[in-house]
Write a protein that holds these residues in place. Structure first.
Motif, PDB file in Angstrom:
ATOM      1  N   UNK A 310      -4.795-110.396 -54.931  1.00 46.01           N
ATOM      2  CA  UNK A 310      -4.888-111.406 -55.994  1.00 46.01           C
ATOM      3  C   UNK A 310      -3.631-112.250 -56.093  1.00 46.01           C
ATOM      4  N   UNK A 311      -2.459-111.591 -55.978  1.00 43.36           N
ATOM      5  CA  UNK A 311      -1.173-112.299 -56.110  1.00 43.36           C
ATOM      6  C   UNK A 311      -1.001-113.341 -55.004  1.00 43.36           C
ATOM      7  N   UNK A 312      -1.629-113.111 -53.861  1.00 47.54           N
ATOM      8  CA  UNK A 312      -1.535-114.053 -52.737  1.00 47.54           C
ATOM      9  C   UNK A 312      -2.051-115.436 -53.140  1.00 47.54           C
ATOM     10  N   UNK A 313      -3.017-115.474 -54.071  1.00 46.44           N
ATOM     11  CA  UNK A 313      -3.664-116.735 -54.450  1.00 46.44           C
ATOM     12  C   UNK A 313      -2.868-117.536 -55.481  1.00 46.44           C
ATOM     13  N   UNK A 314      -1.831-116.927 -56.082  1.00 42.72           N
ATOM     14  CA  UNK A 314      -1.130-117.593 -57.190  1.00 42.72           C
ATOM     15  C   UNK A 314      -0.437-118.901 -56.776  1.00 42.72           C
ATOM     16  N   UNK A 315       0.325-118.949 -55.639  1.00 43.40           N
ATOM     17  CA  UNK A 315       0.978-120.222 -55.284  1.00 43.40           C
ATOM     18  C   UNK A 315      -0.014-121.386 -55.149  1.00 43.40           C
ATOM     19  N   UNK A 316      -1.213-121.104 -54.620  1.00 42.89           N
ATOM     20  CA  UNK A 316      -2.232-122.150 -54.479  1.00 42.89           C
ATOM     21  C   UNK A 316      -2.673-122.656 -55.849  1.00 42.89           C
ATOM     22  N   UNK A 317      -2.805-121.720 -56.811  1.00 37.44           N
ATOM     23  CA  UNK A 317      -3.203-122.112 -58.171  1.00 37.44           C
ATOM     24  C   UNK A 317      -2.121-122.968 -58.824  1.00 37.44           C
ATOM     25  N   UNK A 318      -0.858-122.589 -58.590  1.00 36.29           N
ATOM     26  CA  UNK A 318       0.270-123.384 -59.125  1.00 36.29           C
ATOM     27  C   UNK A 318       0.253-124.788 -58.519  1.00 36.29           C
ATOM     28  N   UNK A 319      -0.046-124.855 -57.208  1.00 30.31           N
ATOM     29  CA  UNK A 319      -0.122-126.157 -56.523  1.00 30.31           C
ATOM     30  C   UNK A 319      -1.210-127.028 -57.151  1.00 30.31           C
ATOM     31  N   UNK A 320      -2.359-126.427 -57.429  1.00 31.82           N
ATOM     32  CA  UNK A 320      -3.447-127.171 -58.077  1.00 31.82           C
ATOM     33  C   UNK A 320      -3.000-127.665 -59.455  1.00 31.82           C
TER      34      UNK A 320
END
Length: 525
Positions: A310-320
């Motif tokens: 789950x933590x792997x997806x966090x930078x992408x969410x921040x980018x969005x």
């Protein structure tokens, strides 16, 4: 005009926006937070894998039945009252889910929670859209989009953290304080538009409600459970597909003829909403499909924990999140939404093709970083322009009806995405495994040397020679299985990318209806 009377300013608008986003987040986080806790629930409640799968299915069915009805329910009870009631239903059912004693109790409360949650997503979008003046609608959709895109990404790491440090009921209990605050803010600040008179009990489209529930409920069940039940091999699946098709036919016939329809299908005469509805389906397919496939790959092939995946997806969410206000500004300056959507589809293709190239049986965490940043950029470019295009030329009551259509199609797109990915993954896995086994020549000196080396390794650890040989063959078989799984995930990434690439020229050739050109001009100043 009606929608201008609902425009808010200053701190009041800020509070309403925060309330709506809180509610949207509550709903969306709950669609994915449960995924990582299913094993614990299964052990704790003594359920089978199929039974525990219903925890996700029941919520999705409740969700997708209520979404198209939200606009009508808002008119019937007043938007503020309906919104507050939905938050209360969602919050109370969250408490009941955490307290469930057996699996079917949990499934029932998840279904009711889904009915409360379905309204939160669509109604919060309508509230935010109508609280901002027309020239700032792009920015309003950007703010709302933050919750919708970040929600599914926040679910798995948050769920993983709670399950690892506390116990599964707490994934439901954390909704309670947020729900209480959201209810109080809704009752205090959200206003209801002046709707036409309520319909008398005997004027309500009960047949429409029944047909809608049969159509979308059956379809959602087929999408969620079809793979496990082997699709057309199951008489239940065949029956429900038939029910869904017939239900849809009679539902459309009923809604176009009845004077007080539960879903106003005539709003789809708006060309931009029609385009936006189709694009919302594709967006849901890509958003939920990729949110489903990456944690699945990292956990099943790479052996990561739920929290790591789950933590792997966090930078992408921040980018969005960073992209959202920028896209909102571009729309406000008058850049056509379809150009941004086309750019988003191109970036999403790049992300998918990147995934296809980097996936191996031991891909490292750092290899995913820039690929997932590309996903974040792609989703940012897709979400707001699609929503802005869909709702741009709608007024007053139509905004709620349009938001309901795009919300339902995004949800169904996600369900289709997960169902298609699961089926293709299973089929490709079998094909690749058979192919790899066929190419494995047991008489080859390389294969024999590999088996001998593995056997010697086990013998060195004290395993008897005959068992060591059996273990060596198991290791070889495990290697083939893993390689077949990796090849299947590669196929999925490639197919996802090709789907978005095919849609790209279609988006560019879209002709906006004349009514939106006026909106585009007004939103440019």
């Amino acid at each position: 005009m009606m929608q201008e009377s609902l425009v808010e300013y200053g701190s009041r608008r800020v509070i309403i926006t925060i309330t709506a986003i809180l509610c949207a987040l509550l709903e969306i986080v709950d669609t994915t937070i449960v995924n990582v806790a299913l094993n614990d629930m299964r052990g704790n409640l003594g359920a089978t894998l199929t039974e525990v799968g219903w925890v996700i299915t029941a919520y999705a069915i409740g969700n997708v039945i209520i979404v198209p009805m939200t606009s009508w329910l808002s008119q019937q009870f007043g938007r503020r009252n309906y919104f507050a009631a939905s938050v209360i239903i969602f919050t109370v059912c969250s408490f009941l889910c955490g307290n469930a004693d057996n699996i079917w109790e949990l499934v029932l409360f998840r279904f009711l929670q889904g009915i409360g949650g379905g309204a939160l997503l669509v109604t919060s979008q309508t509230i935010i859209t109508e609280s901002y003046p027309i020239e700032k609608r792009g920015m309003a959709q950007a703010i709302y989009g933050l919750g919708v895109i970040i929600g599914p990404t926040l679910g798995p790491p948050l769920g993983g953290y709670i399950v690892e440090n506390y116990s599964w009921p707490y994934i439901f209990y954390i909704n309670i304080p947020i729900g209480v605050v959201a209810t109080l803010l809704t009752l205090q600040f959200v206003r209801s538009p002046k709707y036409a008179a309520k319909k008398a009990f005997n004027e309500i489209d009960w047949l429409g409600i029944g047909l809608l529930a049969i159509t979308v409920g059956s379809l959602q069940y087929v999408l969620e459970r079809g793979h496990e039940d082997d699709w057309f091999e199951s008489s239940t699946i065949v029956f429900l597909i038939t029910a869904s098709v017939l239900g849809l036919f009679f539902f459309i016939w009923r809604e176009l003829r009845y004077k007080n329809p539960i879903v106003e299908l005539r709003v789809l005469k708006n060309g931009n909403l029609r385009i936006g509805t189709v694009m919302s389906f594709i967006l849901g397919f890509g958003l939920y499909g990729s949110t489903f496939i990456i944690p699945l790959y990292t956990q099943s092939v790479l052996g990561w924990t739920a929290y790591q995946a789950g933590a792997l997806m966090i930078p992408a969410a921040v980018m969005t999140a960073v992209m959202m206000p920028m896209i909102g500004k571009l729309l406000t300056k008058g850049i056509k939404p379809q150009y941004l959507v086309a750019a988003g589809m191109l970036v999403f293709f790049v992300y998918s093709f990147w995934g296809f190239k980097i996936i191996t049986p031991d891909t490292g965490k750092d290899d995913f970083f820039w690929m997932l940043i590309a996903r974040g950029v792609g989703l940012g470019l897709l979400f707001i322009p699609i929503t802005a295009l869909s709702l741009s030329s709608l007024k007053g009551q139509e905004i709620g009806q349009g938001a309901a259509f795009t919300g339902m199609m995004r949800q169904l797109g996600g369900s289709f995405g997960v169902a298609v990915i699961t089926t293709v993954l299973s089929r490709q896995n079998m094909l690749h495994r058979n192919d790899l086994v066929a190419k494995l020549n047991v008489n080859s000196s390389d294969v024999q040397q590999r088996v001998i080396a593995l056997q010697q390794g086990f013998i060195a650890k004290g395993t008897p020679p005959n068992i060591a040989l059996s273990d060596a063959h198991k290791v070889l078989d495990f290697g083939i299985t893993k390689q077949a799984a990796v090849l299947s995930y590669m196929d999925i990434f490639l197919y996802l990318g090709i789907m978005f690439l095919i849609c790209l020229p279609i988006v560019l050739f879209v002709k906006q209806s004349k009514s939106v050109e006026k909106v585009d001009l007004s939103s440019a100043h």
